[in-house]
Scaffold this motif. Sequence first.
Motif, PDB file in Angstrom:
ATOM      1  N   ASP A  54       0.784  -1.170   0.039  1.00  0.00           N
ATOM      2  CA  ASP A  54      -0.087   0.107  -0.062  1.00  0.00           C
ATOM      3  C   ASP A  54       0.754   1.220  -0.089  1.00  0.00           C
ATOM      4  N   PHE A  55       1.880   1.331   0.812  1.00  0.00           N
ATOM      5  CA  PHE A  55       2.613   2.264   0.907  1.00  0.00           C
ATOM      6  C   PHE A  55       3.275   2.761  -0.456  1.00  0.00           C
ATOM      7  N   VAL A  56       3.965   1.920  -1.225  1.00  0.00           N
ATOM      8  CA  VAL A  56       4.545   2.277  -2.349  1.00  0.00           C
ATOM      9  C   VAL A  56       3.475   2.593  -3.554  1.00  0.00           C
ATOM     10  N   GLU A  57       2.552   1.828  -3.486  1.00  0.00           N
ATOM     11  CA  GLU A  57       1.419   2.317  -4.415  1.00  0.00           C
ATOM     12  C   GLU A  57       0.907   3.349  -4.191  1.00  0.00           C
ATOM     13  N   LYS A  58       0.476   3.934  -2.999  1.00  0.00           N
ATOM     14  CA  LYS A  58      -0.082   5.164  -2.709  1.00  0.00           C
ATOM     15  C   LYS A  58       1.037   6.270  -3.128  1.00  0.00           C
ATOM     16  N   THR A  59       2.316   6.129  -2.599  1.00  0.00           N
ATOM     17  CA  THR A  59       3.153   6.992  -3.109  1.00  0.00           C
ATOM     18  C   THR A  59       3.443   7.148  -4.671  1.00  0.00           C
ATOM     19  N   ALA A  60       3.336   6.295  -5.256  1.00  0.00           N
ATOM     20  CA  ALA A  60       3.488   6.319  -6.793  1.00  0.00           C
ATOM     21  C   ALA A  60       2.308   6.792  -7.210  1.00  0.00           C
ATOM     22  N   LEU A  61       0.974   6.812  -6.634  1.00  0.00           N
ATOM     23  CA  LEU A  61      -0.227   7.211  -7.124  1.00  0.00           C
ATOM     24  C   LEU A  61      -0.271   8.952  -6.845  1.00  0.00           C
ATOM     25  N   GLY A  62       0.380   9.273  -5.679  1.00  0.00           N
ATOM     26  CA  GLY A  62       0.622  10.626  -5.385  1.00  0.00           C
ATOM     27  C   GLY A  62       1.318  11.322  -6.231  1.00  0.00           C
ATOM     28  N   LYS A  63       2.347  10.506  -6.903  1.00  0.00           N
ATOM     29  CA  LYS A  63       3.340  11.273  -7.997  1.00  0.00           C
ATOM     30  C   LYS A  63       2.458  11.564  -9.143  1.00  0.00           C
ATOM     31  N   VAL A  64       1.955  10.381  -9.565  1.00  0.00           N
ATOM     32  CA  VAL A  64       1.072  10.486 -10.916  1.00  0.00           C
ATOM     33  C   VAL A  64       0.048  11.772 -10.873  1.00  0.00           C
ATOM     34  N   ASN A  65      -0.788  11.725  -9.654  1.00  0.00           N
ATOM     35  CA  ASN A  65      -1.831  12.691  -9.353  1.00  0.00           C
ATOM     36  C   ASN A  65      -1.214  14.037  -9.785  1.00  0.00           C
ATOM     37  N   ASP A  66      -0.023  14.117  -8.983  1.00  0.00           N
ATOM     38  CA  ASP A  66       0.491  15.739  -8.963  1.00  0.00           C
ATOM     39  C   ASP A  66       0.686  16.017 -10.314  1.00  0.00           C
ATOM     40  N   VAL A  67       1.469  14.886 -10.977  1.00  0.00           N
ATOM     41  CA  VAL A  67       2.072  15.431 -12.367  1.00  0.00           C
ATOM     42  C   VAL A  67       0.539  15.569 -13.573  1.00  0.00           C
ATOM     43  N   TRP A  68      -0.380  14.791 -13.087  1.00  0.00           N
ATOM     44  CA  TRP A  68      -1.575  15.107 -13.838  1.00  0.00           C
ATOM     45  C   TRP A  68      -1.961  16.488 -13.735  1.00  0.00           C
ATOM     46  N   GLU A  69      -2.337  16.834 -12.368  1.00  0.00           N
ATOM     47  CA  GLU A  69      -2.671  18.045 -12.008  1.00  0.00           C
ATOM     48  C   GLU A  69      -1.992  19.169 -12.915  1.00  0.00           C
ATOM     49  N   ARG A  70      -0.691  18.936 -12.748  1.00  0.00           N
ATOM     50  CA  ARG A  70      -0.208  20.136 -13.249  1.00  0.00           C
ATOM     51  C   ARG A  70      -0.266  20.158 -15.125  1.00  0.00           C
ATOM     52  N   LEU A  71      -0.374  18.758 -15.416  1.00  0.00           N
ATOM     53  CA  LEU A  71      -0.305  18.897 -17.009  1.00  0.00           C
ATOM     54  C   LEU A  71      -1.676  18.833 -17.706  1.00  0.00           C
ATOM     55  N   LYS A  72      -2.527  18.639 -16.950  1.00  0.00           N
ATOM     56  CA  LYS A  72      -3.828  18.154 -17.771  1.00  0.00           C
ATOM     57  C   LYS A  72      -4.425  19.378 -18.610  1.00  0.00           C
ATOM     58  N   ASN A  73      -3.886  20.691 -18.076  1.00  0.00           N
ATOM     59  CA  ASN A  73      -4.704  21.683 -18.941  1.00  0.00           C
ATOM     60  C   ASN A  73      -3.459  22.128 -20.246  1.00  0.00           C
ATOM     61  N   ASP A  74      -2.633  21.457 -20.510  1.00  0.00           N
ATOM     62  CA  ASP A  74      -1.705  21.577 -21.545  1.00  0.00           C
ATOM     63  C   ASP A  74      -2.491  21.466 -22.777  1.00  0.00           C
ATOM     64  N   GLU A  75      -2.088  22.131 -23.743  1.00  0.00           N
ATOM     65  CA  GLU A  75      -2.648  22.187 -25.103  1.00  0.00           C
ATOM     66  C   GLU A  75      -2.864  20.613 -25.587  1.00  0.00           C
ATOM     67  N   ARG A  76      -1.743  19.815 -25.456  1.00  0.00           N
ATOM     68  CA  ARG A  76      -1.842  18.242 -25.579  1.00  0.00           C
ATOM     69  C   ARG A  76      -1.896  17.739 -24.050  1.00  0.00           C
ATOM     70  N   LYS A  77      -2.897  17.150 -23.818  1.00  0.00           N
ATOM     71  CA  LYS A  77      -3.024  16.404 -22.419  1.00  0.00           C
ATOM     72  C   LYS A  77      -2.034  15.106 -22.496  1.00  0.00           C
ATOM     73  N   PRO A  78      -1.277  14.675 -21.157  1.00  0.00           N
ATOM     74  CA  PRO A  78      -0.745  13.480 -21.379  1.00  0.00           C
ATOM     75  C   PRO A  78      -1.518  12.413 -21.498  1.00  0.00           C
ATOM     76  N   ASP A  79      -1.300  11.451 -22.246  1.00  0.00           N
ATOM     77  CA  ASP A  79      -2.102  10.235 -22.503  1.00  0.00           C
ATOM     78  C   ASP A  79      -1.778   9.215 -21.412  1.00  0.00           C
ATOM     79  N   ILE A  80      -0.372   9.008 -21.403  1.00  0.00           N
ATOM     80  CA  ILE A  80       0.241   7.936 -20.259  1.00  0.00           C
ATOM     81  C   ILE A  80       1.051   8.707 -19.129  1.00  0.00           C
ATOM     82  N   ILE A  81       0.618   8.484 -17.910  1.00  0.00           N
ATOM     83  CA  ILE A  81       1.541   8.863 -16.965  1.00  0.00           C
ATOM     84  C   ILE A  81       2.128   7.552 -16.159  1.00  0.00           C
ATOM     85  N   ILE A  82       3.217   7.457 -16.115  1.00  0.00           N
ATOM     86  CA  ILE A  82       3.869   6.252 -15.208  1.00  0.00           C
ATOM     87  C   ILE A  82       4.466   6.850 -14.081  1.00  0.00           C
ATOM     88  N   GLY A  83       4.111   6.348 -12.924  1.00  0.00           N
ATOM     89  CA  GLY A  83       4.752   6.645 -11.737  1.00  0.00           C
ATOM     90  C   GLY A  83       5.159   5.542 -10.652  1.00  0.00           C
TER      91      GLY A  83
END
Lengths: 208, 208
Positions: A54-83
């Motif tokens: 749980d610890f490593v998966e939640k931390t990885a999810l936190g990383k992915v969500n953080d990057v998604w929030e920062r990039l979701k309004n880009d002209e070209r949204k990310p398709d795949i984010i790997i954390g």
Amino acid sequence: MLEPLVSKLNDLRVILASGSEQRAALLKSTRLNFEVVPSNFEENLDPKEHTFSDFVEKTALGKVNDVWERLKNDERKPDIIIGADTMVTFNGRMYGKPKTKEQAIKTITDLTHSPHIPNSVYTGVVVRYKNEIRKFTEVTTVYMAKLSPEEILAYVETGEPMGKAGGYGIQGMASTFVDRIEGDGNNVIGLPMSRLAKLLKQIILNQF
Amino acid sequence: MLEPLVSKLNDLRVILASGSEQRAALLKSTRLNFEVVPSNFEENLDPKEHTFSDFVEKTALGKVNDVWERLKNDERKPDIIIGADTMVTFNGRMYGKPKTKEQAIKTITDLTHSPHIPNSVYTGVVVRYKNEIRKFTEVTTVYMAKLSPEEILAYVETGEPMGKAGGYGIQGMASTFVDRIEGDGNNVIGLPMSRLAKLLKQIILNQF
């Protein structure tokens, strides 16, 4: 495994949400095109309140969500984010990245004290494809040689243990005292390539 | 493991008798100083007349002896010569470096056909220190994923299999289809660092 799919994958905007050079090098070995966007997620989960997985998966999810929030309004949204997040367990305890030289010495001393007792490396991986999330944890068992206090000190003095989960770099000088592993070796470096490739394959084959 | 001894080892002239970039990179990760001198030894032993272990050790010895003969009259003789030979076995057969695309396809097809049956990677290592010789063979077990004919063909088309024992590069694109290993991961790359480090340590501690 991804070779027939690389051109299709390269039509997508792929982000590696990690500042780890080792992870970037592993992903690059597949010949995929991707961008590196390290997350600002604060890695402050309480180890006592989570299972290792749980610890490593939640931390990885936190990383992915953080990057998604920062990039979701880009002209070209990310398709795949790997954390991903990696940590080492030994004797029921969790060892993250040592913060001081003393912590590094303690960690390596613990892990190399009993060569017949392995440590376990957990990497949690989260892949976001559009609005869907998949996650898994890969565990690899690592048997280390017994080291003398002089060897441990000299190893720590090289600086290699800093910034590495469990205080050792299996691709670096620690390769000389990792006697044996059981599992995915790349998982110890920080990214379980075999299972990650299977997820990327599912995305292209619409089975994600 | 070698960190306290590196300065003593660096007083010696150390030769890696191999043209493999992967082996040089592994040895370099220890921060030792060494020269790369590929051997001209013709690798033509008959697999039918040797056990797997004898085959790789004799080939490694051939490489070391060839380099010794060429360098022994140098103003400064080599102190340590390290030679190695790697090959893959599956189902009682030996797989060296594929020479043609067809051979590479056949090899990868064999190795990935039955994911539950692993292949075994043998690396024979020979270390010459002054006039003494030590040798050993390290064996690592490798479990690969099942690949489709399209995946095998696309992998072979990348060119990665050529020049690699068993036709796959575990550090390269093949990392995505190596599910699991049991043993020393660096042995699969071509140099079992843990046991090699123990030999180098013995040289410095006069226990060779």
